[in-house]
Design a protein around this motif. Structure first.
Motif, mmCIF file in Angstrom:
data_model
loop_
_atom_site.group_PDB
_atom_site.id
_atom_site.type_symbol
_atom_site.label_atom_id
_atom_site.label_comp_id
_atom_site.label_asym_id
_atom_site.label_seq_id
_atom_site.Cartn_x
_atom_site.Cartn_y
_atom_site.Cartn_z
ATOM 1 N N SER A 171 62.786 38.359 39.628
ATOM 2 C CA SER A 171 63.355 38.125 38.297
ATOM 3 C C SER A 171 64.244 36.886 38.285
ATOM 4 O O SER A 171 64.353 36.219 37.255
ATOM 5 C CB SER A 171 64.134 39.346 37.817
ATOM 6 O OG SER A 171 65.303 39.524 38.595
ATOM 7 N N LEU A 172 64.864 36.553 39.400
ATOM 8 C CA LEU A 172 65.646 35.322 39.467
ATOM 9 C C LEU A 172 64.749 34.085 39.509
ATOM 10 O O LEU A 172 65.118 33.037 38.993
ATOM 11 C CB LEU A 172 66.552 35.331 40.700
ATOM 12 C CG LEU A 172 67.783 36.205 40.631
ATOM 13 C CD1 LEU A 172 68.505 36.201 41.976
ATOM 14 C CD2 LEU A 172 68.719 35.725 39.544
ATOM 15 N N GLY A 179 63.749 47.185 45.455
ATOM 16 C CA GLY A 179 64.745 46.738 44.479
ATOM 17 C C GLY A 179 65.189 45.307 44.724
ATOM 18 O O GLY A 179 65.384 44.535 43.787
ATOM 19 N N GLN A 191 64.630 42.015 42.142
ATOM 20 C CA GLN A 191 65.725 41.130 41.741
ATOM 21 C C GLN A 191 65.424 39.677 42.074
ATOM 22 O O GLN A 191 65.699 38.778 41.283
ATOM 23 C CB GLN A 191 67.037 41.559 42.415
ATOM 24 C CG GLN A 191 67.596 42.851 41.888
ATOM 25 C CD GLN A 191 67.996 42.738 40.441
ATOM 26 O OE1 GLN A 191 68.529 41.736 40.014
ATOM 27 N NE2 GLN A 191 67.721 43.769 39.675
#
Length: 98
Positions: free
Chosen positions: A69-70, A62, A66
């Motif tokens: 995606s950043l 997870g 994240q």
């Protein structure tokens, strides 16, 4: 026939994955409850560290999602196709989100 087989294989793997996740979470919940209930195990730092490391390893995917995606929050492109109100030809509208 081939599509039905692949569909059932995909459904079977999905159910197996869900059951594996539920099993891991349930096992961790039971271990943590047993540790909190037993005062001697609560003082044992090796046991507490191993539980903390297991939970950190479970949360790594997870965290990686994240971070990725950043990194890729660049522009998004949208293409909309509609009919021109005057000549009834298909027209493509291109939009960019930055």
């Amino acid at each position: 026939m081939k599509r039905k087989v692949w569909r059932w294989v995909r459904i079977g793997y999905g159910i197996l994955f869900i059951l594996a996740v539920v099993t891991v979470i349930s096992a961790l919940a039971i271990i943590m409850t047993a540790i909190l209930a037993d005062k001697a195990a609560l003082v044992n730092t090796a046991l507490m560290n191993s539980v903390a490391l297991i939970m950190a390893l479970i949360s790594l995917p997870g965290i990686l999602v994240q971070l990725i995606s950043l990194m890729f929050t660049g522009e998004k492109k949208y293409i909309i196709t509609t009919k021109c109100p005057n000549c009834k030809h298909l027209v493509d509208f291109r939009m960019k989100e930055e």
